[in-house]
Every structure is written in structure tokens, then in C-alpha cells.
Design an enzyme around this catalytic site. Structure first.
Site, PDB file in Angstrom:
ATOM      1  N   GLY A 167      -7.995  46.720  86.794  1.00 38.32           N
ATOM      2  CA  GLY A 167      -9.360  47.433  87.436  1.00 38.32           C
ATOM      3  C   GLY A 167      -9.931  48.367  86.632  1.00 38.32           C
ATOM      4  O   GLY A 167     -11.408  48.413  86.600  1.00 38.32           O
ATOM      5  N   HIS A 201      19.153  19.367 117.123  1.00 38.10           N
ATOM      6  CA  HIS A 201      20.507  19.702 116.760  1.00 38.10           C
ATOM      7  C   HIS A 201      20.547  19.845 115.369  1.00 38.10           C
ATOM      8  O   HIS A 201      21.661  19.749 114.632  1.00 38.10           O
ATOM      9  CB  HIS A 201      21.596  18.927 117.240  1.00 38.10           C
ATOM     10  CG  HIS A 201      21.562  19.112 118.854  1.00 38.10           C
ATOM     11  ND1 HIS A 201      20.799  18.178 119.601  1.00 38.10           N
ATOM     12  CD2 HIS A 201      21.936  20.063 119.684  1.00 38.10           C
ATOM     13  CE1 HIS A 201      20.919  18.581 120.878  1.00 38.10           C
ATOM     14  NE2 HIS A 201      21.675  19.813 120.828  1.00 38.10           N
ATOM     15  N   LYS A 240      19.768  17.952 129.780  1.00 41.27           N
ATOM     16  CA  LYS A 240      19.077  16.893 128.434  1.00 41.27           C
ATOM     17  C   LYS A 240      20.101  15.848 128.183  1.00 41.27           C
ATOM     18  O   LYS A 240      21.249  16.241 128.189  1.00 41.27           O
ATOM     19  CB  LYS A 240      18.798  17.847 127.343  1.00 41.27           C
ATOM     20  CG  LYS A 240      17.858  19.107 127.544  1.00 41.27           C
ATOM     21  CD  LYS A 240      17.498  19.698 126.217  1.00 41.27           C
ATOM     22  CE  LYS A 240      18.657  20.299 125.503  1.00 41.27           C
ATOM     23  NZ  LYS A 240      19.218  21.247 126.383  1.00 41.27           N
ATOM     24  N   GLY A 297     -10.613  53.469 100.316  1.00 40.50           N
ATOM     25  CA  GLY A 297      -9.504  52.952  99.607  1.00 40.50           C
ATOM     26  C   GLY A 297      -8.147  53.672  99.568  1.00 40.50           C
ATOM     27  O   GLY A 297      -6.954  53.194  99.585  1.00 40.50           O
ATOM     28  N   ASP A 344      -4.377  49.207  83.389  1.00 38.02           N
ATOM     29  CA  ASP A 344      -4.723  48.690  84.547  1.00 38.02           C
ATOM     30  C   ASP A 344      -5.963  47.894  84.504  1.00 38.02           C
ATOM     31  O   ASP A 344      -7.082  48.106  83.937  1.00 38.02           O
ATOM     32  CB  ASP A 344      -4.922  49.753  85.675  1.00 38.02           C
ATOM     33  CG  ASP A 344      -5.246  49.174  86.845  1.00 38.02           C
ATOM     34  OD1 ASP A 344      -4.410  48.442  87.515  1.00 38.02           O
ATOM     35  OD2 ASP A 344      -6.655  49.183  87.339  1.00 38.02           O
ATOM     36  N   ASP A 391      -1.690  39.476  90.776  1.00 37.05           N
ATOM     37  CA  ASP A 391      -1.505  37.923  91.113  1.00 37.05           C
ATOM     38  C   ASP A 391      -2.225  37.428  90.110  1.00 37.05           C
ATOM     39  O   ASP A 391      -2.447  36.067  89.898  1.00 37.05           O
ATOM     40  CB  ASP A 391      -1.968  37.501  92.214  1.00 37.05           C
ATOM     41  CG  ASP A 391      -3.392  37.962  92.883  1.00 37.05           C
ATOM     42  OD1 ASP A 391      -3.992  39.009  91.704  1.00 37.05           O
ATOM     43  OD2 ASP A 391      -4.013  37.984  93.839  1.00 37.05           O
TER      44      ASP A 391
END
Length: 577
Positions: free
Chosen positions: A559, A224, A109, A491, A557, A405
Site C-alpha cells: 500500500g 450416523h 426413528k 481506518g 508495504d 492475499d
């Protein structure tokens, strides 16, 4: 910026890597004292009277160059320290192993250190009678100053094309002179431009080699770790690809490559840190770019990691103008070098799409319809569930942000707004619990998405299997049980894992034939409330939260709380009837 590297001792990183490469590949051997990798069958190659090929340079460019040693590519490669040319004595070692009466071609190279050190070794061994030729590859199209310096254009990923074509020519018995003459044409037909989105550091150092603001990317860099020739504002992948080709082919660029009306082989190269997801997206934009130029024919396309700059987050595009069909034959020929991916199909696949039309589902089940009174109660219950969950969007997001999240409420709202529209437009089969549950399953799958959407989809589909015309308390209980058991099975969670099951499971024991629906409704609301509250003392042991939840919390929780909301709404509007 934290740019951690994996090593035992930074001074020995190259030696350890070469040892690992050789141990895992029976086709090569390593001269550890000189950092040289040689084909295991090098003696047979020499005995056949074939031309041998040697290349190399600084390390940090893997898979170049050691991974290109193998039948059909290089005979030997010599590796320097990271981003440093190997010393002449090590290069001499490689050339001695590759000595052939047919001659040896040295491929370098275009970097000053490589030219000097490889050149010194070549000249020394010529004096001993070695038949040697050296060819220098420099195809950088971005560094405009290259045309005005003695150094010339830098060598980048284009050298990989040279390795491949030279290796194929040597394998089929071409002479040293024939290979050199043809490679001169190849080298003059190459062009490369690269981009980087972040800087890197050397192993053992926490200092970045250059600074790059978050809102810009570097265009026209070498391999580089150096800064590119230009800085550009961050943009879409499509715009970045267009800018790269503008620099590569622009008429004002003194080191441009003219690809008009050309047949091309294109190498799309990961500089080390780009994810495969981004790389294939990047490749798609390159191919889309060429759709605008039908006069350019893409003969071959290669996508992968070919020439890196350690873990540089960036990519390069190399084009090779195909001047003879033999070049395609050489590119297509098989090699045992593990740095090159042998392909069985080439060029652009224009027929890449399969059409799939999802049929509208008609959910029917014999004797599954219900009375008008029950249907009106069901509609009212659904509306109440929708309103209750949407009203609690922010609180559900808050609960989810503790170990997730933070989008639980927003996810519910998104799918519930769709459900509400369908309900208002009479597009839900509220006359048939079976059909309704199947519609809800499909809605959760398509519009809710993620793990929650999958679990609810499974829940509704399994629950539907137990529904019949009567819709009795017993049937509702069996339906709920089937849905809950499906969540458990698919699950993998169980009671006590701080999930929606902690609110659902206690409800199963409430369905008793000798108790009135009003009493069952009251009992369910009590049990579901207890289950929701219990999650405030539990540590998550299932789902994504299991990997991040390290402490106990004083809030339920998300859910489970959502289950509590819709379960109590259904009880208030449906089971009391």
C-alpha cells in the site's frame, strides 16, 4: 483429513453437553446418571391430564433430541452415546418421569437399535400398567434397498415434523389414540434425502468413517456418519438440488414420495458442518426448483439446523405433504423448545425485493473550476498515474503476498482500467478538482472494493472538502491533510503501522507557502520515498496483515509503495507546473 473435535473426555462428551444445555435453560432438567432431559413442568403436564411425548436416540444429532424438549414439543428425551441407541434402562427412566394417566407416546426413528431398546422399555412398563404407544418414523427416500429389507426406510430429519405436530396436539388435549392415528398419516406423507460433501470422524478418533474424493459428493446418506447410497460428481448447488429431488420423486425409485399437486411443508436442514452462507444459498435453490412446478404449493419453509450428523458438511431436504389445515396450525403453534424456531411469517415470500435506483450524481461546487492549462496538466498527471500503477501490477502483487492475499496490483489495475476509459471518453470532471475527487471517491468505492477501496474513497471524499477554484499550493496541502486525517480516523492506523499512511504522512510537512511548487515537488518525492523505505523495517500493526505478520521483511508495504508511485507521478506532472 484433520477433523478435530472439542471435548474434555470423549467418553463424557454427552454428559457434559447435557449439563451445559440444562444449566442454560430453566425450562428443562437433566437426569445425568441416565442422560435423560425432562421438562421442568412435567408434573403440571401430568396433572392437567395431557398426553406426554418421549423420544430420543444416539447423540451427535443435536439439536435432536434434547433441544426439542419443551412446551409444545417433547416431554422428555433420552440420549445415547454418539451414534448409539440409549440402553433400555435409561429409556425406562424417561418413561417413568413422563408417566401420565392420559398416556405417553414414544416417537422413535427407524433404526434397529432404537426400535429394540425403546420397544423393550415400552413392553416392560406396559406390564406395570403404563399406558404407552410407540410410533416409528422412517422417511428416507434415497436408499432404494430399503424397500426390499425388513428394516425399511431410515428415520431422518422428518421426525422433527412429527415432534412438532405431536407436541401441538398433546398441548391442546388430544387423546393418545387421536395423536397416534394422525401421526400415521403424517409419517406416510414424509420424504427426506440428504447429501454430504465430506466425511466425519467420531470424538476421540482421527479415523474418518468413510472416504470421499474431492470431486464427488455423497447422495442419500443417513445421520450416523455413513456413506450415502450413491456418489455423484460435484456440481453447482442448483444441479445438486435437482438431483436430490430427482432421487426423492423419481418413478423408478421404490421409496419415492409423490409430491405432484401437493401442499408442502419443507424442512431444509444443515447436517452440522455447512456454513450459514451455503445453507441459505442451498435453500434458495430449493425454492427456485419449486418455481418450475406451480402446481406444488409451498405452505411452510423452515431453514436451519434440526437434525445433524456431528459436523457433517452437508444438508438434507424433508418434505411433508400437508393433508389437513390442522397440520399447519400445529406447525405454527408456539413452543418453548429451543431447537425449534418459532416463526411469525410462513411460506414463500414472493415479494422479497426492494428496488433502489442510484441516481447519477452531479458534483458541483461554487467557483470550483480551474483554468484550461491546469486541466490539461491534471489530465496528463492522471494518465501518468494510471500507466505507472498498471506497469507495476506484478510487483505490487508480490509485495502484497508477503503478508496479504497478493492482489494489490490486480486491484489497482482493475479500477485504473475503468478510470482510463472514463478519462479517454471525457467522462471525468477534470475541469473541477472537487468534482473529480468525488468521482474518484465513488469509483474507489464501487470498483476497487475491499478495505483499500474504502480507504481511498474516504481519502478522496475528505480531500474534496478543502478544494476551491484557486487550487493553490496551500489548498492542495490542506486537501491532502484532510484526506490523510480521514484515513487515520476511519481506518484506525497511524504512522509506523506499515500501511499507506507511512508514505502519506511525511508529505504533509512539505507544503509551505514560501517555497516554490518545484521545490515542494522535490521535497515530497524525497519524503514519500523515505516513508516507503521505512516500511521495510516495520511489522504490520493494522489491517488484515496485522493478524498474520509475525516477522520483519526486507521489502516495503504494498500500500505504501503504491502511494509512492502515484505521489511521485503527480509531482512530476502537476506540481512542477
Amino acid at each position: 483429513m484433520n477433523d478435530k473435535k472439542l471435548y474434555n473426555n470423549p467418553a463424557e462428551i454427552v454428559d457434559d453437553a447435557l449439563e451445559g444445555l440444562a444449566k442454560s435453560n430453566k425450562g428443562i432438567k437433566v437426569v445425568k446418571s441416565h442422560r435423560v432431559v425432562v421438562r421442568s413442568d412435567v408434573n403440571q403436564v401430568i396433572q392437567k391430564g395431557l398426553v406426554t411425548l418421549v423420544s430420543g436416540g444416539g447423540s451427535g444429532h443435536e439439536p435432536a433430541h434434547a433441544n426439542y424438549v419443551g412446551e409444545g414439543m417433547l416431554t422428555a428425551a433420552v440420549c445415547g452415546s454418539v451414534f448409539a441407541s440409549p440402553p433400555p434402562s435409561n429409556i425406562e427412566c424417561a418413561l417413568r418421569f413422563a408417566k401420565s394417566p392420559a398416556g405417553c407416546l414414544v416417537i422413535v426413528k427407524n433404526y434397529t437399535g432404537d426400535r429394540i431398546n425403546f420397544g423393550l422399555a415400552v413392553e416392560k412398563l406396559k406390564n406395570e400398567g403404563f399406558k404407552l404407544k410407540m410410533i416409528v418414523v422412517g422417511e428416507d427416500c434415497a436408499n432404494h434397498s430399503a424397500s426390499m429389507t425388513a428394516t425399511g426406510r431410515r428415520g431422518l430429519a422428518g421426525v422433527v415434523f412429527v415432534h412438532k405436530i405431536a407436541g401441538a396436539m398433546a398441548s391442546r388435549g388430544c387423546t393418545l389414540e387421536e395423536i397416534v392415528d394422525h401421526l400415521k398419516i403424517v409419517c406416510s406423507s414424509l420424504g427426506t434425502v440428504g447429501v454430504s460433501f465430506s466425511a466425519i470422524s467420531l470424538p476421540g478418533s482421527d479415523k474418518l468413517l468413510f472416504n470421499l474424493d474431492n470431486d464427488v459428493y455423497s447422495l442419500g446418506l443417513g445421520i450416523h456418519g455413513e456413506m450415502g447410497a450413491f456418489k455423484e460428481k460435484m456440481s453447482s448447488a442448483r444441479n445438486i438440488v435437482a438431483t436430490m429431488f430427482d432421487h426423492m420423486t423419481g418413478e423408478k425409485n421404490p421409496v419415492r414420495i409423490d409430491i405432484n399437486n401437493s401442499r408442502l411443508a419443507v424442512l431444509i436442514n444443515n447436517l452440522g458442518g455447512l456454513s450459514n452462507l451455503e445453507l441459505t444459498l442451498f435453500a434458495n435453490e430449493v425454492l427456485e426448483y419449486f418455481r418450475n412446478y406451480p402446481e406444488i404449493q409451498i405452505e411452510r419453509i423452515y431453514i436451519g439446523t434440526f437434525m445433524t450428523s456431528l459436523n457433517m458438511n452437508g444438508a438434507s431436504i424433508t418434505v411433508l405433504k400437508i393433508t389437513t389445515n390442522s397440520q399447519l396450525t400445529d406447525l405454527d403453534s408456539k413452543t418453548t423448545a429451543n431447537g425449534w424456531k418459532n416463526q411469525d411469517s410462513f411460506g414463500i415470500n414472493n415479494d422479497f425485493e426492494l428496488n433502489y435506483k442510484e441516481e447519477e450524481k452531479e458534483y458541483t461546487k461554487e467557483d470550483s473550476t480551474i483554468s484550461k492549462k491546469m486541466e490539461n496538466a491534471l489530465k496528463e498527471a492522471l494518465q501518468h498515474v494510471i500507466d505507472e500503477l498498471i506497469e507495476n501490477e506484478e510487483y505490487l502483487n508480490l509485495l502484497d503476498s508477503i503478508v496479504g492475499d497478493g492482489d494489490c496490483g490486480s486491484t489497482f489495475k482493475r479500477v485504473l482500467l475503468i478510470l482510463k476509459e472514463k478519462l479517454n471518453m471525457n467522462k471525468l470532471r477534470t475541469d473541477s478538482p472537487f468534482a473529480l475527487l468525488m468521482q474518484l471517491s465513488e469509483l474507489a468505492q464501487k470498483d476497487m472494493g475491499g478495505t483499500s477501496g474504502g480507504l481511498y474513497s474516504v481519502f478522496f471524499a475528505a480531500a474534496a472538502s478543502k478544494i476551491n477554484k484557486e487550487c493553490s499550493i496551500t489548498t492542495i496541502g490542506e486537501s491532502l491533510r484532510a484526506g490523510v486525517e480521514a484515513i487515520q480516523y476511519y481506518g484506525g492506523a497511524k504512522q509506523g503501522d506499515r500501511t499507506m499512511l507511512d508514505a502519506l504522512l511525511p508529505c504533509l510537512e512539505c507544503f509551505k507557502s514560501e517555497v516554490s511548487s518545484k521545490e515542494i515537488s522535490k521535497l515530497i518525492k524525497e519524503k514519500v520515498e523515505e516513508g516507503v523505505n521505512e516500511t521495510t523495517h516495520l511489522k504490520a500493526r493494522a489491517g488484515r496483515a496485522a493478524y498474520t505478520d509475525t516477522v520483519h521483511h526486507n521489502k516495503p508495504d504494498a500500500g505504501a509503495y503504491a502511494v509512492g508511485l502515484w505521489m511521485k507521478s503527480l509531482c512530476n506532472k502537476l506540481l512542477i507546473e
